[in-house]
Design an enzyme around this catalytic site. Sequence first.
Site, PDB file in Angstrom:
ATOM      1  N   CYS A   1       2.014 -13.615  57.553  1.00 21.17           N
ATOM      2  CA  CYS A   1       2.627 -13.231  58.823  1.00 21.17           C
ATOM      3  C   CYS A   1       3.276 -11.869  58.639  1.00 21.17           C
ATOM      4  O   CYS A   1       4.138 -11.696  57.773  1.00 21.17           O
ATOM      5  CB  CYS A   1       3.677 -14.265  59.232  1.00 21.17           C
TER       6      CYS A   1
ATOM      7  N   ASN B   1      14.422 -25.310  56.103  1.00 24.48           N
ATOM      8  CA  ASN B   1      14.349 -23.848  56.020  1.00 24.48           C
ATOM      9  C   ASN B   1      13.292 -23.386  57.014  1.00 24.48           C
ATOM     10  O   ASN B   1      12.160 -23.863  56.959  1.00 24.48           O
ATOM     11  CB  ASN B   1      13.989 -23.419  54.596  1.00 24.48           C
ATOM     12  N   GLY B   2      13.684 -22.465  57.884  1.00 27.78           N
ATOM     13  CA  GLY B   2      12.758 -21.964  58.903  1.00 27.78           C
ATOM     14  C   GLY B   2      13.401 -22.089  60.262  1.00 27.78           C
ATOM     15  O   GLY B   2      14.503 -22.626  60.381  1.00 27.78           O
TER      16      GLY B   2
ATOM     17  N   TYR C   1      11.602  -8.695  50.381  1.00 24.45           N
ATOM     18  CA  TYR C   1      13.050  -8.715  50.230  1.00 24.45           C
ATOM     19  C   TYR C   1      13.637 -10.061  49.815  1.00 24.45           C
ATOM     20  O   TYR C   1      14.516 -10.124  48.970  1.00 24.45           O
ATOM     21  CB  TYR C   1      13.708  -8.286  51.551  1.00 24.45           C
TER      22      TYR C   1
ATOM     23  N   CYS D   1      17.259 -19.626  54.518  1.00 23.48           N
ATOM     24  CA  CYS D   1      18.019 -20.692  53.863  1.00 23.48           C
ATOM     25  C   CYS D   1      17.243 -21.124  52.633  1.00 23.48           C
ATOM     26  O   CYS D   1      16.111 -20.692  52.429  1.00 23.48           O
ATOM     27  CB  CYS D   1      18.129 -21.917  54.773  1.00 23.48           C
TER      28      CYS D   1
ATOM     29  N   CYS E   1       7.061  -9.055  61.935  1.00 29.63           N
ATOM     30  CA  CYS E   1       8.182  -8.108  62.029  1.00 29.63           C
ATOM     31  C   CYS E   1       7.699  -6.661  61.930  1.00 29.63           C
ATOM     32  O   CYS E   1       8.420  -5.738  62.274  1.00 29.63           O
ATOM     33  CB  CYS E   1       9.246  -8.420  60.984  1.00 29.63           C
TER      34      CYS E   1
ATOM     35  N   GLY F   1      21.075 -17.667  51.159  1.00 30.08           N
ATOM     36  CA  GLY F   1      22.048 -18.015  52.190  1.00 30.08           C
ATOM     37  C   GLY F   1      23.405 -18.216  51.574  1.00 30.08           C
ATOM     38  O   GLY F   1      23.552 -18.987  50.625  1.00 30.08           O
TER      39      GLY F   1
ATOM     40  N   CYS G   1      12.191 -11.487  63.743  1.00 30.60           N
ATOM     41  CA  CYS G   1      11.507 -12.660  63.179  1.00 30.60           C
ATOM     42  C   CYS G   1      11.979 -13.898  63.911  1.00 30.60           C
ATOM     43  O   CYS G   1      13.177 -14.069  64.107  1.00 30.60           O
ATOM     44  CB  CYS G   1      11.845 -12.787  61.694  1.00 30.60           C
TER      45      CYS G   1
ATOM     46  N   CYS H   1       5.072 -15.820  55.029  1.00 31.98           N
ATOM     47  CA  CYS H   1       5.954 -14.705  55.391  1.00 31.98           C
ATOM     48  C   CYS H   1       5.891 -13.598  54.329  1.00 31.98           C
ATOM     49  O   CYS H   1       6.304 -13.799  53.192  1.00 31.98           O
ATOM     50  CB  CYS H   1       7.381 -15.233  55.509  1.00 31.98           C
TER      51      CYS H   1
HETATM   52  P1  AMP Z   1      20.312  -1.790  57.517  1.00 30.21           P
HETATM   53  O1  AMP Z   1      21.543  -1.130  57.052  1.00 30.21           O
HETATM   54  O2  AMP Z   1      20.580  -2.660  58.724  1.00 30.21           O
HETATM   55  O3  AMP Z   1      19.161  -0.862  57.744  1.00 30.21           O
HETATM   56  O4  AMP Z   1      19.902  -2.839  56.392  1.00 30.21           O
HETATM   57  C1  AMP Z   1      18.965  -2.528  55.441  1.00 30.21           C
HETATM   58  C2  AMP Z   1      19.243  -3.247  54.170  1.00 30.21           C
HETATM   59  O5  AMP Z   1      19.416  -4.659  54.410  1.00 30.21           O
HETATM   60  C3  AMP Z   1      18.094  -3.078  53.199  1.00 30.21           C
HETATM   61  O6  AMP Z   1      18.633  -2.484  52.043  1.00 30.21           O
HETATM   62  C4  AMP Z   1      17.595  -4.483  52.912  1.00 30.21           C
HETATM   63  O7  AMP Z   1      17.568  -4.659  51.514  1.00 30.21           O
HETATM   64  C5  AMP Z   1      18.579  -5.414  53.543  1.00 30.21           C
HETATM   65  N1  AMP Z   1      17.925  -6.428  54.401  1.00 30.21           N
HETATM   66  C6  AMP Z   1      16.768  -6.376  55.045  1.00 30.21           C
HETATM   67  N2  AMP Z   1      16.523  -7.497  55.734  1.00 30.21           N
HETATM   68  C7  AMP Z   1      17.573  -8.311  55.513  1.00 30.21           C
HETATM   69  C8  AMP Z   1      17.911  -9.631  55.947  1.00 30.21           C
HETATM   70  N3  AMP Z   1      17.137 -10.338  56.755  1.00 30.21           N
HETATM   71  N4  AMP Z   1      19.088 -10.129  55.517  1.00 30.21           N
HETATM   72  C9  AMP Z   1      19.890  -9.426  54.712  1.00 30.21           C
HETATM   73  N5  AMP Z   1      19.619  -8.192  54.285  1.00 30.21           N
HETATM   74  C10 AMP Z   1      18.485  -7.625  54.668  1.00 30.21           C
END
Ligand code: AMP
Length: 445
Positions: free
Chosen positions: A434, A102-103, A243, A2, A437, A28, A383, A237
Amino acid sequence: MCSVVGIYGNENASKLCFYSLFSMQHRGQEAAGISSSDGKHIKTLKNRGLVTQIFKEEHFKILKGDMAIGHTRYSTAGNDSILDAQPVFARYGLGEISIVHNGNLVNAKEIRNELTKKGAIFQTNMDTENIIHLIAKDYTKNTLKERIIDAVKKIKGAFSLIILSRSKMFAIRDPFGFRPLSLGKLKSGGYIVASETCAFDLVGAEFIRDIKPGEMVIFEHNKIKSEMIFEPNLKQCIFEYIYFARPDSQVFGKNVYHMRKEMGKELAKELPVNADMVVPVPDSGVAAALGYSQQSGIPFEMAIMRNHYVGRTFIEPTQEIRDLKVKMKLSPIKYKIKGKKLVVIDDSIVRGTTSRRIVRMLREAGAKEVHMRIASPATIDPCYYGVDTPTKEELIASKMSIEKICEYIEADSLAYLSINGIIKAIKDKKENYCFACFDGNYPIL
Ligand code: AMP
């Protein structure tokens, strides 16, 4: 994940909140809200949807006052109903209060059970509501500040919090500093606190410093005061760099774009490939791919196009919709790809859906070889501190070896950046972050 923002001492507080939330929309997209105070009352407006869909010009006439807090929601605790949007507002013994968070709290269930046994009635499914209850029920203390301190000492987990009363604002970061929270000075007057500094750039604020892990900053009588309420135990984190955060933000004192590019360079050093071009998965892999290309000397090509009108695929609930959304979102530039050996860079693999679809798509477009390189280690554990990762069973790397994942996504080769590679890229101490994950070492459970 968030985002949170707080504006103190500016006549356009709620509008500045709106623009700040707009710049942090990537954190978010499910719901958003703003509470403002004119010194007499707190008004709150929140709804499901994107920031620009929720707020209209006339709302800012209602959201009056020179103090405001705001939130964009990405559901991690609670569900996606409107009740679970923030800020969370309450009238209580000392007046009115509103909170953004947030968290994720790790002891939310225990606290809720205890409170419910004593007769508390909850209106939402969010862990954040616990904090309001703890503050409201602490009748032994006569000041809000003391009550907040008591409350945050009972909660455990990740919290970057902003609390608004009718005349004050409080910003608090948990002792681990899991989530970012920065303090700035608005050029048009007053202060801003926000999850990411990209908000400062949009609303015209100068970065002062990060709120320290374990610190509470109090905004009162047009001044700020600081108090350390916990002994800091830094565990920021690492996924914010990989990402989550926006590349133009300074997070934990470092520029996110630069960190991602450095990770891409480390990836090229650790895991070289003999290829014709480096292709990022847009947008999440772009900075790392640029780093990979500069380090390896292999040309960088934006050979996959992204349609920006589609949200993040990860957010959708069913597998069918997720598959469809990947196709809608990404499309290959066949002319560039045909007959070429590609090294494709993404930031992470979660379920494997995106990578599998991308490899297929590139092969259909005529790629000769597709080598996937991931600018983070394999995600093996969920996470509990606010990033919306699925359960362990859904994480592909928790049940398959890298060879098996490579087979599943139908790539010619697959490799992930090591934790050591990340440390080299960020040039910092491992113990300050951290990595749960990636290595299952949870700082707090
Ligand atoms: P997947 O298809 O489930 O392997 O999703 C991988 C993609 O989701 C990657 O391209 C990441 O950029 C993106 N991603 C990774 N973690 C998150 C997250 N917590 N929320 C949204 N997107 C994510």
